[in-house]
Motif scaffolding. Structure first.
Motif, PDB file in Angstrom:
ATOM      1  N   UNK A   1       0.903  -1.372  -0.024  1.00 57.66           N
ATOM      2  CA  UNK A   1      -0.139   0.003  -0.200  1.00 57.66           C
ATOM      3  C   UNK A   1       1.148   1.321   0.125  1.00 57.66           C
ATOM      4  N   UNK A   2       2.058   1.274   0.649  1.00 58.24           N
ATOM      5  CA  UNK A   2       2.887   2.351   0.848  1.00 58.24           C
ATOM      6  C   UNK A   2       3.516   2.637  -0.580  1.00 58.24           C
ATOM      7  N   UNK A   3       4.028   1.618  -1.294  1.00 56.55           N
ATOM      8  CA  UNK A   3       4.555   1.801  -2.784  1.00 56.55           C
ATOM      9  C   UNK A   3       3.552   2.107  -3.601  1.00 56.55           C
ATOM     10  N   UNK A   4       2.310   1.502  -3.603  1.00 56.89           N
ATOM     11  CA  UNK A   4       1.211   1.890  -4.654  1.00 56.89           C
ATOM     12  C   UNK A   4       0.792   3.099  -4.665  1.00 56.89           C
ATOM     13  N   UNK A   5       0.824   3.849  -3.372  1.00 59.84           N
ATOM     14  CA  UNK A   5       0.387   5.252  -2.937  1.00 59.84           C
ATOM     15  C   UNK A   5       1.462   6.142  -3.815  1.00 59.84           C
ATOM     16  N   UNK A   6       2.744   5.830  -3.565  1.00 61.47           N
ATOM     17  CA  UNK A   6       3.782   6.438  -3.922  1.00 61.47           C
ATOM     18  C   UNK A   6       3.809   6.522  -5.293  1.00 61.47           C
ATOM     19  N   UNK A   7       3.495   5.382  -6.127  1.00 64.44           N
ATOM     20  CA  UNK A   7       3.307   5.302  -7.601  1.00 64.44           C
ATOM     21  C   UNK A   7       2.240   6.126  -8.201  1.00 64.44           C
TER      22      UNK A   7
ATOM     23  N   UNK B   1      -7.397   5.424 -10.098  1.00 57.92           N
ATOM     24  CA  UNK B   1      -7.868   5.706  -8.907  1.00 57.92           C
ATOM     25  C   UNK B   1      -7.968   7.075  -8.539  1.00 57.92           C
ATOM     26  N   UNK B   2      -6.748   7.720  -8.812  1.00 57.39           N
ATOM     27  CA  UNK B   2      -6.847   9.259  -8.373  1.00 57.39           C
ATOM     28  C   UNK B   2      -6.525  10.183  -9.408  1.00 57.39           C
ATOM     29  N   UNK B   3      -6.803   9.754 -10.744  1.00 59.38           N
ATOM     30  CA  UNK B   3      -6.796  10.420 -12.141  1.00 59.38           C
ATOM     31  C   UNK B   3      -8.042  11.087 -12.295  1.00 59.38           C
ATOM     32  N   UNK B   4      -7.821  12.092 -13.109  1.00 60.11           N
ATOM     33  CA  UNK B   4      -8.943  12.937 -13.509  1.00 60.11           C
ATOM     34  C   UNK B   4      -9.805  12.013 -14.711  1.00 60.11           C
ATOM     35  N   UNK B   5     -11.252  11.726 -14.491  1.00 63.74           N
ATOM     36  CA  UNK B   5     -11.772  11.001 -15.476  1.00 63.74           C
ATOM     37  C   UNK B   5     -11.835  11.773 -16.924  1.00 63.74           C
ATOM     38  N   UNK B   6     -11.669  13.155 -16.761  1.00 59.21           N
ATOM     39  CA  UNK B   6     -11.809  13.816 -18.126  1.00 59.21           C
ATOM     40  C   UNK B   6     -10.434  13.864 -18.907  1.00 59.21           C
ATOM     41  N   UNK B   7      -9.525  13.337 -18.079  1.00 55.32           N
ATOM     42  CA  UNK B   7      -8.249  13.375 -19.014  1.00 55.32           C
ATOM     43  C   UNK B   7      -7.821  11.811 -19.154  1.00 55.32           C
ATOM     44  N   UNK B   8      -8.022  10.911 -18.031  1.00 53.81           N
ATOM     45  CA  UNK B   8      -7.923   9.513 -18.045  1.00 53.81           C
ATOM     46  C   UNK B   8      -9.050   8.938 -18.121  1.00 53.81           C
ATOM     47  N   UNK B   9      -9.513   8.137 -19.185  1.00 49.48           N
ATOM     48  CA  UNK B   9     -10.685   7.343 -19.052  1.00 49.48           C
ATOM     49  C   UNK B   9     -10.380   5.726 -19.237  1.00 49.48           C
ATOM     50  N   UNK B  10     -11.288   4.953 -18.837  1.00 50.64           N
ATOM     51  CA  UNK B  10     -11.265   3.501 -19.186  1.00 50.64           C
ATOM     52  C   UNK B  10     -12.097   3.017 -20.203  1.00 50.64           C
ATOM     53  N   UNK B  11     -11.664   2.303 -21.337  1.00 49.18           N
ATOM     54  CA  UNK B  11     -12.468   1.909 -22.036  1.00 49.18           C
ATOM     55  C   UNK B  11     -12.480   0.630 -22.237  1.00 49.18           C
TER      56      UNK B  11
ATOM     57  N   UNK C   1       2.007  -7.684  -6.403  1.00 49.65           N
ATOM     58  CA  UNK C   1       3.272  -7.559  -7.292  1.00 49.65           C
ATOM     59  C   UNK C   1       3.090  -6.906  -8.515  1.00 49.65           C
ATOM     60  N   UNK C   2       2.196  -7.553  -9.034  1.00 47.47           N
ATOM     61  CA  UNK C   2       1.421  -7.351 -10.486  1.00 47.47           C
ATOM     62  C   UNK C   2       1.297  -5.997 -10.647  1.00 47.47           C
ATOM     63  N   UNK C   3       0.487  -5.340  -9.886  1.00 47.31           N
ATOM     64  CA  UNK C   3       0.303  -3.777 -10.100  1.00 47.31           C
ATOM     65  C   UNK C   3       1.322  -3.071  -9.689  1.00 47.31           C
ATOM     66  N   UNK C   4       1.977  -3.273  -8.805  1.00 45.64           N
ATOM     67  CA  UNK C   4       3.484  -2.415  -8.511  1.00 45.64           C
ATOM     68  C   UNK C   4       4.130  -2.607  -9.753  1.00 45.64           C
ATOM     69  N   UNK C   5       4.366  -3.748 -10.146  1.00 48.92           N
ATOM     70  CA  UNK C   5       5.471  -3.777 -11.270  1.00 48.92           C
ATOM     71  C   UNK C   5       4.909  -3.309 -12.561  1.00 48.92           C
ATOM     72  N   UNK C   6       3.722  -3.346 -12.957  1.00 54.63           N
ATOM     73  CA  UNK C   6       3.183  -2.792 -14.215  1.00 54.63           C
ATOM     74  C   UNK C   6       3.099  -1.296 -14.213  1.00 54.63           C
ATOM     75  N   UNK C   7       2.648  -0.559 -12.953  1.00 60.06           N
ATOM     76  CA  UNK C   7       2.667   0.830 -12.654  1.00 60.06           C
ATOM     77  C   UNK C   7       4.079   1.414 -12.891  1.00 60.06           C
ATOM     78  N   UNK C   8       5.084   1.045 -12.112  1.00 59.62           N
ATOM     79  CA  UNK C   8       6.234   1.291 -12.307  1.00 59.62           C
ATOM     80  C   UNK C   8       7.046   1.210 -13.629  1.00 59.62           C
ATOM     81  N   UNK C   9       6.604   0.106 -14.102  1.00 58.45           N
ATOM     82  CA  UNK C   9       7.192   0.047 -15.550  1.00 58.45           C
ATOM     83  C   UNK C   9       6.602   1.067 -16.631  1.00 58.45           C
ATOM     84  N   UNK C  10       5.316   1.265 -16.426  1.00 56.33           N
ATOM     85  CA  UNK C  10       4.596   2.439 -17.315  1.00 56.33           C
ATOM     86  C   UNK C  10       5.174   3.534 -17.048  1.00 56.33           C
ATOM     87  N   UNK C  11       5.469   3.975 -15.849  1.00 58.00           N
ATOM     88  CA  UNK C  11       6.206   5.130 -15.518  1.00 58.00           C
ATOM     89  C   UNK C  11       7.226   5.314 -16.349  1.00 58.00           C
ATOM     90  N   UNK C  12       8.170   4.150 -15.996  1.00 57.40           N
ATOM     91  CA  UNK C  12       9.509   4.311 -16.399  1.00 57.40           C
ATOM     92  C   UNK C  12       9.867   4.424 -18.047  1.00 57.40           C
TER      93      UNK C  12
END
Length: 265
Positions: free
Chosen positions: A12-18, A57-67, A212-223
């Motif tokens: 939860x700590x790392x997810x919040x940072x990401x 979760x914390x993104x603006x749905x007007x900018x980031x939308x799920x399809x 682990x999958x969530x942390x790894x995927x988000x960290x990779x996307x950002x990188x």
């Protein structure tokens, strides 16, 4: 030796940072007018949906939308296959998260016989061309495949079946994937041969442990995206002006929502 399940507290700590970094990425995309597409694909119950939820979760749905498109209509079936996906692509300053995508044709449609062999081979030919056009036009395209083994998939299916709050996530089509496990494996392998291209490579996410999958995927996307922190204009809450005599009209009790929370203490 495989890593143990990631404990909740460090997760939860790392997810919040990401997620804080994702907010910075979002603001950079908006200010710079960038266009980002992230595709989430993989086995049923591999953890795509829960990862998308954490990304957005914390993104603006007007900018980031799920399809997440439903099955095509009769009219859409008569169109060029990619046509109904094109209208959901981002404009400048937008991020689109595809919860499954045009790769339905290479997976469920191929395995379940929902498309002809000709339609399938045409897809494998056109898909790399289509994606190169997107990248050439400036869209930042990222593709993630979530991998889970057969035992873990079945365990998650059983968990959904026994949970009335998550039962809706289990469909007859999902259960069919158990008996067609090898068919889906072959379809995935063939899909990668044709669509894992330098301009838009596939990234594999090991998803036996969802945390682990969530942390790894988000960290990779950002990188993979050269975003920078954008300096935002300072905001100041103004002083409320003095009242001018406005009186709120009496509440209409017949249209007021009952206070059921009062029974909770």
């Amino acid at each position: 030796m495989k890593p143990s399940r990631l404990a909740r507290k460090p997760y939860e700590k790392e997810l919040f940072r990401l997620q804080g970094e994702l907010v910075k990425l979002q603001e950079w995309v908006r200010v710079e007018g960038r266009r980002v597409v992230v595709i989430f694909e993989g086995r049923d119950a591999a953890g795509k949906g829960s990862t998308i939820k954490r990304v957005a979760e914390y993104l603006n749905p007007r900018i980031a939308r799920i399809t997440a498109l439903p099955a095509p209509t009769e009219r859409e079936r008569s169109q060029w296959y990619f046509q109904r996906y094109v209208e959901h692509l981002p404009a400048a300053g937008e991020i689109v998260l595809f919860d499954r995508s045009w790769y339905n044709r290479a997976g469920v449609e191929r395995v379940m016989g929902f498309c002809t062999h000709e339609e399938y081979t045409r897809f494998l030919h056109q898909c790399p061309i289509f994606e190169r056009l997107l990248v050439e036009d400036g869209i930042m395209l990222r593709k993630y495949w979530f991998s889970v083994n057969d035992e873990e998939q079945e365990r998650r299916f059983r968990s959904r079946l026994e949970d009335p709050m998550r039962r809706w996530k289990l469909s007859p089509m999902d259960l069919e994937s158990i008996v067609r496990w090898e068919d889906y494996s072959r379809a995935k392998d063939e899909m990668l041969v044709h669509t894992d291209i330098p301009e838009a490579p596939w990234y594999d996410v090991e998803s036996q442990d969802k945390r682990r999958a969530r942390i790894n995927m988000i960290a990779h996307l950002l990188s993979t995206i050269p975003y920078e922190k954008v300096r935002r204009a300072k905001l100041k809450i103004p002083q409320r002006p003095a009242p001018t005599g406005y009186q709120r009209p009496p509440r209409r009790l017949e249209t007021s929502v009952p206070d059921v929370s009062a029974t909770l203490g």
